[in-house]
Design an enzyme around this catalytic site. Structure first.
Site, mmCIF file in Angstrom:
data_model
loop_
_atom_site.group_PDB
_atom_site.id
_atom_site.type_symbol
_atom_site.label_atom_id
_atom_site.label_comp_id
_atom_site.label_asym_id
_atom_site.label_seq_id
_atom_site.Cartn_x
_atom_site.Cartn_y
_atom_site.Cartn_z
ATOM 1 N N THR A 44 0.848 -1.193 0.000
ATOM 2 C CA THR A 44 0.000 0.000 0.000
ATOM 3 C C THR A 44 0.882 1.241 0.000
ATOM 4 O OG1 THR A 44 -1.927 1.018 1.029
ATOM 5 C CG2 THR A 44 -0.342 0.009 2.523
ATOM 6 N N LYS A 48 3.056 1.590 -3.913
ATOM 7 C CA LYS A 48 2.303 0.981 -5.012
ATOM 8 C C LYS A 48 2.959 1.129 -6.388
ATOM 9 C CE LYS A 48 -2.325 0.713 -3.156
ATOM 10 N NZ LYS A 48 -3.733 0.954 -3.477
ATOM 11 N N ASP A 84 -7.795 -4.417 -7.473
ATOM 12 C CA ASP A 84 -8.858 -3.469 -7.110
ATOM 13 C C ASP A 84 -9.971 -3.405 -8.157
ATOM 14 O OD1 ASP A 84 -8.014 -2.691 -4.622
ATOM 15 O OD2 ASP A 84 -6.805 -1.023 -5.363
ATOM 16 N N ALA A 111 -10.834 11.287 -9.088
ATOM 17 C CA ALA A 111 -9.880 10.959 -10.156
ATOM 18 C C ALA A 111 -8.550 10.482 -9.578
ATOM 19 C CB ALA A 111 -9.683 12.187 -11.053
ATOM 20 N N ALA A 114 -8.171 5.154 -6.676
ATOM 21 C CA ALA A 114 -9.364 4.309 -6.602
ATOM 22 C C ALA A 114 -10.224 4.502 -7.848
ATOM 23 C CB ALA A 114 -10.162 4.634 -5.341
HETATM 24 P P1 ATR Z 1 -7.173 7.521 -3.806
HETATM 25 O O1 ATR Z 1 -5.861 7.202 -4.441
HETATM 26 O O2 ATR Z 1 -7.453 6.726 -2.561
HETATM 27 O O3 ATR Z 1 -8.309 7.474 -4.781
HETATM 28 P P2 ATR Z 1 -6.530 10.345 -3.886
HETATM 29 O O4 ATR Z 1 -5.591 10.120 -4.975
HETATM 30 O O5 ATR Z 1 -6.097 11.183 -2.746
HETATM 31 O O6 ATR Z 1 -7.066 9.005 -3.210
HETATM 32 O O7 ATR Z 1 -7.881 10.913 -4.529
HETATM 33 C C1 ATR Z 1 -8.799 11.555 -3.776
HETATM 34 C C2 ATR Z 1 -9.934 12.005 -4.678
HETATM 35 O O8 ATR Z 1 -10.887 12.635 -3.826
HETATM 36 C C3 ATR Z 1 -9.507 13.052 -5.705
HETATM 37 O O9 ATR Z 1 -10.296 12.905 -6.850
HETATM 38 C C4 ATR Z 1 -9.833 14.355 -4.980
HETATM 39 O O10 ATR Z 1 -10.091 15.443 -5.831
HETATM 40 P P3 ATR Z 1 -8.890 16.384 -6.361
HETATM 41 O O11 ATR Z 1 -8.278 15.639 -7.533
HETATM 42 O O12 ATR Z 1 -9.561 17.627 -6.754
HETATM 43 O O13 ATR Z 1 -7.942 16.529 -5.212
HETATM 44 C C5 ATR Z 1 -11.086 13.964 -4.245
HETATM 45 N N1 ATR Z 1 -11.287 14.831 -3.070
HETATM 46 C C6 ATR Z 1 -10.659 14.752 -1.886
HETATM 47 N N2 ATR Z 1 -11.093 15.697 -1.062
HETATM 48 C C7 ATR Z 1 -12.044 16.423 -1.732
HETATM 49 C C8 ATR Z 1 -12.891 17.538 -1.432
HETATM 50 N N3 ATR Z 1 -12.859 18.122 -0.219
HETATM 51 N N4 ATR Z 1 -13.747 17.973 -2.385
HETATM 52 C C9 ATR Z 1 -13.797 17.391 -3.601
HETATM 53 N N5 ATR Z 1 -13.025 16.326 -3.948
HETATM 54 C C10 ATR Z 1 -12.155 15.853 -3.040
#
Ligand code: ATR
Length: 262
Positions: A44, A48, A84, A111, A114
Site C-alpha cells: 500500500t 504501489k 482493485d 480521479a 481508486a
Molecule cells: P485515492 O488514491 O485513494 O483514490 P486520492 O488520490 O487522494 O485518493 O484521490 C482523492 C480524490 O478525492 C480526488 O479525486 C480528490 O479530488 P482532487 O483531484 O480535486 O484533489 C477527491 N477529493 C478529496 N477531497 C475532496 C474535497 N474536499 N472535495 C472534492 N473532492 C475531493
C-alpha cells in the site's frame, strides 16, 4: 482478519501479517523475500509504484491502473498485479446482480487511484464513464489515459449528468468518518441507477442512505475490500476463497468496534 479467517476456514497453515518497510529498505526486503518464507504480499501507500522495479512481471490491470497492490511468486519470480478493479466489479456482481445487463453509462466521482481502478473495471464491462472531479485537470488526465470511452467533467457538472447515469460511483474520500460531506444532489438520478460508494467507514455512507431511501440499489465499499482480497489469496495459497455473509459480518463487527461513528 480477512486472510486469517480464510486460512482457518480452509485449514491452511500460513500467516498474513503486517510489515512496516521504509522505502530505502524495499530492495533488501525483496532480495530476501523467498528466503524469509514469503509467498506474496499486498502493498500500500507509498509503495504501489515503487515496487514495480523489483518485479519480474506486472499484470495488465496493474499496468492500466498504474499501481500494484498484490504481489505473488511464479516459479521463483515476483509478479505484481492490481486486484482493485476485479474487486470493484465482483462486488457489484455480488451485491447488485444484473447491474450490467443494460448499463451503458457510469458517473465516477473522483480521479485518484481508486477512480483509476473503478474505471478500468467498468471499461472492461463495456461501460462509458464520465469522471467528475474537483480538479478538472486530473479528470482530463484520466480521460487521456483511458481513451474516448472516458469523459472529464468538473464537480459543478456532476448533478446534471445523473439523469443519464446507470451507475453512480463515489471514489473520493468525501463522506468518510472525519472527512467533509459529499454534497451531491441525487434527485435527478435515473430511478433504475445503482449507487456505489467505495467508502466503508461508515458502513452506510450518507450518499448510500439517501440513495436507498430514494429506492436505488446500493453497493458499499466493504464488499470491494473483501472481493479485492480474493485473487491475492488464490495466488498465494492455491484456493479461491469465498466472500460469505459470515466473513462480512465478522469484518463489519470489527469496523463498528474500532471506528467510532461507523
Ligand atoms: P485515492 O488514491 O485513494 O483514490 P486520492 O488520490 O487522494 O485518493 O484521490 C482523492 C480524490 O478525492 C480526488 O479525486 C480528490 O479530488 P482532487 O483531484 O480535486 O484533489 C477527491 N477529493 C478529496 N477531497 C475532496 C474535497 N474536499 N472535495 C472534492 N473532492 C475531493
Amino acid at each position: 482478519m480477512l486472510h486469517g479467517y480464510w486460512l482457518r476456514q480452509l485449514g491452511i497453515t500460513g500467516e498474513y501479517g503486517m510489515r512496516d518497510i521504509a522505502p530505502d529498505d524495499l530492495p533488501a526486503f525483496f532480495a530476501g523475500f523467498g528466503a524469509a518464507g514469503y509467498v506474496g504480499c499486498n502493498v500500500t501507500v507509498p509503495h504501489k509504484l515503487a515496487v514495480m522495479k523489483h518485479l519480474a512481471e506486472i499484470d495488465a490491470a496493474a499496468q492500466a491502473i498504474g499501481a500494484v497492490n498484490t504481489i505473488w511468486t511464479d516459479n521463483g519470480d515476483l509478479v505484481g498485479g492490481n486486484t482493485d478493479a476485479a474487486g470493484f466489479v465482483d462486488n457489484l456482481d455480488d451485491r447488485a446482480p444484473g447491474w450490467n445487463n443494460e448499463a451503458g453509462h457510469a458517473v465516477v466521482l473522483g480521479a485518484g487511484g481508486a477512480a483509476r481502478a473503478a474505471i478500468h473495471g467498468l471499461l472492461g464491462r463495456g461501460l462509458r464513464v464520465s469522471v467528475v472531479n474537483r480538479t478538472l485537470e486530473s479528470a482530463e488526465a484520466l480521460a487521456r489515459h483511458f481513451g474516448p470511452s472516458v469523459r472529464a467533467h468538473g464537480m459543478e457538472q456532476g448533478a446534471a449528468l445523473l439523469g443519464e447515469a446507470d451507475l453512480l460511483v463515489n471514489t473520493t474520500s468525501l463522506g468518510m468518518v472525519g472527512k467533509e460531506a459529499l454534497n451531491l444532489d441525487i434527485t435527478g438520478l435515473k430511478p433504475a441507477a445503482v449507487v456505489y460508494d467505495i467508502v466503508y467507514v461508515p458502513l452506510e455512507t450518507d450518499l448510500l442512505k439517501r440513495a436507498r431511501r430514494r429506492g436505488h440499489r446500493t453497493v458499499d465499499g466493504l464488499g470491494m475490500l473483501l472481493h479485492q482480497a480474493v485473487p491475492g489469496f488464490q495466488h498465494w495459497f492455491g484456493v479461491r476463497p469465498a466472500v460469505s455473509d459470515e466473513l462480512r459480518a465478522l469484518i463489519e463487527a470489527d469496523i463498528r468496534a474500532t471506528s467510532p461513528g461507523a
